[in-house]
Design an enzyme around this catalytic site. Structure first.
Site, short mmCIF file in Angstrom:
data_model
loop_
_atom_site.label_atom_id
_atom_site.label_comp_id
_atom_site.label_asym_id
_atom_site.label_seq_id
_atom_site.Cartn_x
_atom_site.Cartn_y
_atom_site.Cartn_z
N MET A 30 0.84 -1.20 0.00
CA MET A 30 0.00 0.00 0.00
C MET A 30 0.88 1.26 0.00
O MET A 30 0.40 2.37 0.24
CB MET A 30 -0.93 0.00 1.21
N GLU A 35 11.87 -0.05 5.17
CA GLU A 35 12.81 -1.17 5.04
C GLU A 35 12.12 -2.54 4.97
O GLU A 35 12.65 -3.47 4.39
CB GLU A 35 13.80 -1.17 6.21
N GLY A 36 10.95 -2.64 5.60
CA GLY A 36 10.20 -3.92 5.53
C GLY A 36 9.80 -4.22 4.10
O GLY A 36 10.05 -5.32 3.59
N HIS A 37 9.22 -3.22 3.43
CA HIS A 37 8.85 -3.40 2.01
C HIS A 37 10.10 -3.68 1.18
O HIS A 37 10.08 -4.54 0.29
CB HIS A 37 8.19 -2.13 1.46
N GLN A 61 -10.38 -2.96 1.87
CA GLN A 61 -9.90 -3.61 3.09
C GLN A 61 -9.94 -2.69 4.32
O GLN A 61 -9.47 -3.07 5.38
CB GLN A 61 -8.51 -4.21 2.88
N ASP A 150 2.39 -9.25 8.85
CA ASP A 150 0.96 -9.50 8.70
C ASP A 150 0.76 -11.01 8.57
O ASP A 150 0.38 -11.51 7.50
CB ASP A 150 0.44 -8.75 7.47
N ARG A 187 2.32 2.96 9.12
CA ARG A 187 1.46 3.68 10.06
C ARG A 187 2.22 4.27 11.23
O ARG A 187 1.68 5.13 11.94
CB ARG A 187 0.38 2.73 10.61
P1 AMP Z 1 1.50 -2.82 3.42
O1 AMP Z 1 2.05 -1.76 2.52
O2 AMP Z 1 1.44 -2.45 4.85
O3 AMP Z 1 0.23 -3.43 2.88
O4 AMP Z 1 2.57 -4.00 3.37
C1 AMP Z 1 2.97 -4.56 2.14
C2 AMP Z 1 3.77 -5.80 2.44
O5 AMP Z 1 4.92 -5.46 3.22
C3 AMP Z 1 2.97 -6.84 3.24
O6 AMP Z 1 3.26 -8.13 2.75
C4 AMP Z 1 3.50 -6.62 4.63
O7 AMP Z 1 3.41 -7.77 5.45
C5 AMP Z 1 4.95 -6.28 4.35
N1 AMP Z 1 5.52 -5.58 5.52
C6 AMP Z 1 5.03 -4.48 6.14
N2 AMP Z 1 5.78 -4.18 7.21
C7 AMP Z 1 6.77 -5.11 7.27
C8 AMP Z 1 7.87 -5.33 8.14
N3 AMP Z 1 8.11 -4.54 9.20
N4 AMP Z 1 8.69 -6.38 7.89
C9 AMP Z 1 8.47 -7.19 6.84
N5 AMP Z 1 7.44 -7.03 5.97
C10 AMP Z 1 6.60 -6.01 6.18
#
Ligand code: AMP
Length: 285
Positions: A30, A35-37, A61, A150, A187
């Site tokens: 989204m 860094e997670g992405h 969602q 998630d 967030r």
């Molecule tokens: P989002 O943009 O929040 O929908 O997340 C997109 C993808 O990035 C989803 O598969 C999340 O699980 C993953 N994601 C978000 N935060 C993290 C994180 N801290 N570590 C690893 N993956 C993450």
């Protein structure tokens, strides 16, 4: 990196890549990348010839009163980060491009959603499954990358891929954390500075429970102790703190099964989630 807004355009480009025999790694997000992405993009980069990332804040969602409008967005910054992380295609559609005026068909998930975020956010995973069904059909990736941050979503996507026979390999990627342990999230920017400071106790609490379970304390007791710790250290409201089997998300009947300990905390403008997964694997060697 190609930036594509239209479904038909992306299809044409990716069909050409596939005709040339290329494997495609797909990272749905989204946006407001961190860094997670980027760790998902990097994992996809390693294992595939082409990497596609989507950025789409999916209205389906978000429930009424949730943070769809406040969800952080910065497409210019995201473009730079996605390019630097090595993405080949950034798919950035509008809501109308994805759904037209109103979707006629949506997906309903029947299992693994009566607990944790599924319970607190009715319809959330149906919205996730609907957008992913569309994105999977548009991209038709070889592999799709999801963060274990998630973990319930990963459990749901596993069932979606299996039940709808998507020819896609699901890859779950470890949680990326701040130095103090807070799980990275788009967030987090909407936390007040006091909330940000105390939010460290969410992961601390999960690690304490993990340690307690590893030392032989039964999950129910470990979670009850963890709840006491968390209540004593944060001002946010605990939405849930639970240990369940993973990925089934059922009550634990055998402590040797894989267990998830998951937490959600509601702050003034943000709801944070985090988890640990305990596998009980014997160390090798
Ligand atoms: P989002 O943009 O929040 O929908 O997340 C997109 C993808 O990035 C989803 O598969 C999340 O699980 C993953 N994601 C978000 N935060 C993290 C994180 N801290 N570590 C690893 N993956 C993450």
């Amino acid at each position: 990196m190609n930036i594509v807004n239209r479904i038909d355009e992306l299809r044409t480009m990716l069909t050409a890549e596939k005709t040339n025999g290329k494997t495609i790694g797909f990272v749905p997000t989204m946006g407001y990348l961190h860094e997670g992405h980027l760790s998902l993009i990097q994992a996809a980069r390693k294992e595939n010839e082409i990497v596609v990332i989507s950025i789409f804040v999916n209205p389906l969602q978000f429930g009424p009163g949730e943070d769809f409008d406040q969800y952080p967005r910065d497409i210019e910054r995201d473009e730079t980060l996605a390019r630097e992380a090595g993405a080949d295609y950034l798919f950035y559609p509008t809501v109308v491009e994805m759904y037209g005026e109103r979707p006629m068909a949506t997906v309903t998930i029947h299992e693994r959603t009566d607990c944790l975020c599924g319970k607190s956010r009715p319809g959330h995973f149906d919205g996730v499954a609907t957008v992913l069904t569309k994105l999977f059909n548009i991209v038709v990736p070889t592999r799709a990358y999801f963060g274990l941050k998630d973990a319930q979503q990963v459990a749901v996507v596993e069932g979606l891929i299996r039940d709808f026979n998507f020819p896609i390999e699901l890859v779950g990627v470890e949680i990326k954390r701040e130095e103090d342990g807070l799980a990275l999230s788009s967030r987090n920017i909407n936390l007040t500075s006091d909330e940000r400071t105390e939010a460290v106790h969410i992961s601390k609490c999960l690690f304490k429970i993990e340690e307690a379970i590893a030392s032989g304390i039964i999950p129910e007791v470990a979670v009850a102790e963890g709840r006491g710790y968390l209540q004593g250290h944060i001002t946010g409201t605990i939405d849930y703190l639970e240990a369940l089997s993973y990925p089934e998300l059922k009550p634990i009947t055998d402590v040797r099964e894989t267990i998830i300990v998951a937490a959600a905390v509601q702050y003034s403008k943000v709801r944070l989630i985090d988890n640990v997964i305990i596998t009980h694997e014997q160390p090798r060697g």
